[in-house]
Design a protein around this motif. Structure first.
Motif: not given
Ligand code: SAM
Length: 351
Positions: A298, A317, A320, A324-329, A331-332, A335
């Motif tokens: 990230p 990215c 961002e 945000e980058c951290n939370a998004c990755l 979460a990805r 998943k």
């Protein structure tokens, strides 16, 4: 009963060897089912060694000044449209501070080859980061330097060094770079870094102009000789202000297949699912992890400079914030059943 293809994949996994024929078949001719089998085997090997853990590297793009003129790169010195910036030591430390709060234990300082950051400045930055975050690893990715410079950075506390060799084939290297740069020197730098004691990363872009499968085979042979701790693989993506502006981009799918092959050939290697892969395919990073990659990087660079570190068009990215980058990755990864771990994520031989 296993098919002939499946047997070849199992043999590659067990012997850590691949032929040019098999490499060509996998990249250019294999069926959907065969690709799936390869990626499953790569994932199995990765999970056996690393579990379902993904390591984080906080990328700090601290300068986009570069004295080099690589034909593929958006921050090449002759791109007069690039808006140039440098981060101060304080700004870099503040990126690390933010990263540490988010759980990062590795900071990657990447930049163009910018003479402003002489050895004294690089050493001072490395020392300051290590002093503020003694539990964190520092990775440098600042290009080709002398043995003495690499030695000084190492003594200042740098742990790892990323230097993609770009292509192991001299003629192909000359198609991608101006005459003052040579593949032989870049390879020598990697050998020097390894000798000094760094965890070393080499790597290539997939689909650079003129690249053939035989070149990729040579890259694998070079990696087998070097035995790197990390391998950075991403698709080539054209940048509008470079001589390669009209060249087609590399294939995300072939990049993913190569990641799987590398996991089988180099079971313990640290293998990032790169931002370029995430740019070429919206789920490229997830697919990379599911093909045996085990690292994501990230971006921790301040948001006001992110859209200036443009190596290629369409980079994701850039709008961002670090959080945000951290939370998004995270979460990805969740998943797809993987967990981002807050550890340094050293190569198993260094852990
Ligand atoms: N200056 C350092 C060096 O030479 O290693 C680090 C920065 S350099 C921009 C980092 C990497 O970006 C390169 O090794 C190259 O593989 C990758 N890169 C540059 N241009 C690219 C492009 N158009 N598409 C994909 N990757 C690119």
């Amino acid at each position: 009963m296993a098919s002939a293809f499946e047997n070849k994949i199992l043999e590659m996994r067990d012997k850590h060897e691949i032929s040019l024929d098999l490499l060509t078949y996998i990249l250019k001719e294999s069926t959907e089912d065969e690709r799936k089998f390869l990626c499953e085997k790569a994932q199995e090997v990765s999970q056996k060694i690393f579990g379902k853990s993904v390591y984080l590297r906080g990328l700090i793009e601290f300068t986009n000044y570069c004295k080099n003129d690589c034909y593929y790169c958006g921050i090449r010195c002759s791109n007069k449209n690039a808006s140039r910036y440098r981060l101060s030591e304080e700004e870099i430390l503040s990126c690390c501070e933010k990263g540490a709060e988010l759980g990062f234990k590795t900071f990657v300082l990447q930049g163009g080859e910018d003479p402003y950051y002489n050895d004294d400045r690089i050493c001072a930055i490395v020392r300051a980061i290590k002093e503020a975050h003694p539990d964190c690893a520092v990775t440098l990715s600042i290009g080709e330097k002398s043995y003495e410079s690499y030695q000084r950075y190492f003594e200042a506390g740098a742990d790892r060094y990323l230097l993609r060799h770009e292509t192991a084939n001299e003629e192909h290297y000359a198609m991608l770079h101006p005459k003052n740069l040579s593949g032989a020197h870049r390879k020598q730098c990697l050998r020097d870094l390894k000798k000094i004691g760094y965890q070393v990363g080499c790597g290539i872009m997939l689909g650079t102009p003129g690249q053939t499968v035989a070149h990729i085979y040579e890259d694998i042979q070079f990696m087998q000789e070097l035995q790197p701790h990390m391998i950075g693989i991403g698709p080539f993506i054209a940048h509008k202000d470079t001589p390669f502006k009209d060249q087609p981009s590399g294939s995300a799918e072939e990049t993913i297949l190569l990641l799987a092959i590398l996991r089988l050939l180099f079971p313990k290697v640290l293998l990032p699912a790169t931002t370029a892969l995430g740019t070429a395919d919206a789920f490229g990073r997830e697919k990379g992890i599911l093909a045996g990659a085990n690292v994501i990087m990230p971006n921790l660079s301040p948001s006001n400079v992110r859209d200036k570190y443009l190596l290629y068009d369409g980079k994701i990215c850039t709008g961002e914030e670090a959080a945000e980058c951290n939370a998004c990755l995270r979460a990805r990864m969740k998943k797809i059943g993987y967990t981002v771990v807050d550890s340094r994520g050293d190569h198993p031989d260094f852990a």
